[in-house]
Enzyme design. Structure first.
Site, PDB file in Angstrom:
ATOM      1  N   THR A   1       0.819  -1.223   0.000  1.00  0.00           N
ATOM      2  CA  THR A   1       0.000   0.000   0.000  1.00  0.00           C
ATOM      3  C   THR A   1       0.849   1.268   0.000  1.00  0.00           C
ATOM      4  OG1 THR A   1      -0.044   0.002   2.407  1.00  0.00           O
ATOM      5  CG2 THR A   1      -1.893  -1.086   1.291  1.00  0.00           C
ATOM      6  N   LYS A   2       2.172   1.128   0.038  1.00  0.00           N
ATOM      7  CA  LYS A   2       3.027   2.296   0.232  1.00  0.00           C
ATOM      8  C   LYS A   2       3.234   3.056  -1.085  1.00  0.00           C
ATOM      9  CE  LYS A   2       3.611   1.804   4.658  1.00  0.00           C
ATOM     10  NZ  LYS A   2       2.566   0.863   5.057  1.00  0.00           N
TER      11      LYS A   2
END
Ligand SMILES: Cc1ncc(COP(=O)(O)O)c(C=O)c1O
Length: 389
Positions: A190-191
């Site tokens: 998700t980064k």
């Protein structure tokens, strides 16, 4: 950027789904075909690319930010009984890494506006046992690094920056992760840029970088990964009891190409952030504060606060309403003392950290991935307006 998983096509919009290009796919396939999957030249290339992007002295890739934090704490020389001051508004990994290093986490409440650790609260928590500060640049917003570094200098404390949200973050022209003794980054799915699982430690200290590299691969002497190369067999020697925290070339293959697009993705997230700000200006939800002058926000999370008295809907009902509209949302985070383990182990009380408590019980993170199409962004906006109506 179109994708079959978007809400506008009647499918669930997955929160934090990353933008992956063809070049990542080709590089991973090339790694698979080469037969060299583990730590090797692609990891070294990714480390060097990231080091240059961050203007840092040394970069060591590992398999998560959690590993990066753990090894930084060990390299900082923390001993059992030492205290590390950090924020209650963070992912559990920040706290667990302190505990795994044998030290004791101590919480200092956040500022209610920036949502970052409040330097005044840090000062109030300093004791003779305090050895380090672990600031988290929450959502990509820079912590007050001048104040934090001044406290560290005054009390001779190590500083380990949790930069899981802060790849692009800057504070007064300097990059997040280069203020403290160590900067720890995440490339989790998700980064802002991803390797699947992955992390990196930055440090200006060559000796610390070398030690972290060794600790990340069982404590085997430097470059032990080369033992299977074409330069002839090399013996390795175990110099301390390390961990299995190394990054693989398969992961770095993704990271090398993601890094090339870090600024393009940042720009796209900034556009989405502005679009949300315009769209939600008249709603009774609380929007994220604008970035402070002299800083660069990484735009990792767009968090709104849903106060039931103002909005006529509870935070949890809002989360469910968004899910019903096929929009994936996140909560970053329930304040750390809400979790039973920490209550039992440290006797922490949620009401002792009122700002983190309120944020944790009202916050919702909306999708902000660079992968979002214009239609996806519109779907998020419609769903929010519908839920708050
Ligand atoms: C603030 C913070 N610290 C640490 C971590 C741990 O990162 P990783 O999943 O790479 O171990 C995360 C991941 O979500 C995070 O958000």
């Amino acid at each position: 950027m179109g994708d079959s998983s978007t809400a506008s096509q009647g499918k669930f919009l997955v929160f934090g789904s990353p933008a992956i290009g063809e070049s990542e796919i080709e590089e991973v396939v090339a790694s698979l075909r080469s037969g060299w999957l583990g730590t090797g030249p692609k990891v070294a290339q990714f480390e060097e690319g990231f080091r240059q992007y961050k203007d840092a002295g040394h970069a060591v890739a590992v398999n998560s930010c959690t590993a990066a934090l753990h090894l930084s704490m060990l390299a900082a020389g923390l001993q059992p009984g030492d205290e590390v001051i950090t924020t209650p508004l963070t992912f559990c990994a920040s706290i667990n890494a302190i505990i795994h290093a044998g030290a004791t986490p101590v919480l200092a409440d956040v500022d209610p506006v920036s949502m970052n650790i409040d330097p005044r609260a840090i000062e109030n928590k300093i004791t003779a046992k305090t050895k380090a500060i672990l600031p988290v640049h929450f959502a990509g917003r820079a912590c007050e690094m001048n104040a934090i570094m001044a406290i560290a200098e005054k009390h001779q404390l190590k500083v380990i920056e949790d930069c899981a949200h802060a790849i692009e973050t800057e504070y007064q022209g300097r990059k997040a992760g280069t203020f403290g003794d160590f900067g720890c980054f995440s490339f989790y799915v998700t980064k802002n840029i991803v390797t699947g699982e992955g992390g990196m430690v930055l440090t200006a200290n060559e000796e610390d970088a070398g030690r972290i590299k060794i600790l990340a691969l069982h404590g085997m002497s430097n470059d032990a990964w080369k033992r299977f190369g074409d330069e002839g067999y090399k013996h390795y020697y175990v110099t301390e009891c390390g961990f299995k925290y190394n990054m693989m070339d398969l992961q770095a293959a993704i990271g090398i190409h993601q890094l090339k697009r870090v600024e393009t993705y940042w720009k796209r997230r900034e556009e989405i952030w502005q679009r949300y700000n315009e769209a939600f200006g008249n709603l009774p939800i609380e929007l994220p504060e604008d970035p402070e002058p002299g800083t660069r926000h990484a735009y990792h999370l767009y968090t709104v606060l849903v106060d039931e008295d103002e909005c006529g809907i509870s935070r949890d009902a809002f989360l469910n309403a968004m899910t019903r509209h096929e929009i994936g949302v996140g909560v970053h985070y329930l304040s750390i003392p809400e979790h039973p383990y920490y209550q039992e182990a440290y006797g922490w009380n949620v009401t002792d950290y009122p700002n983190a408590l309120r944020i944790g019980r009202q916050t919702v993170s909306l999708p902000l991935s660079a992968k979002l199409t214009t239609d996806d962004v519109q779907d998020v906006i419609s769903a929010v307006k519908n839920a708050i109506r």
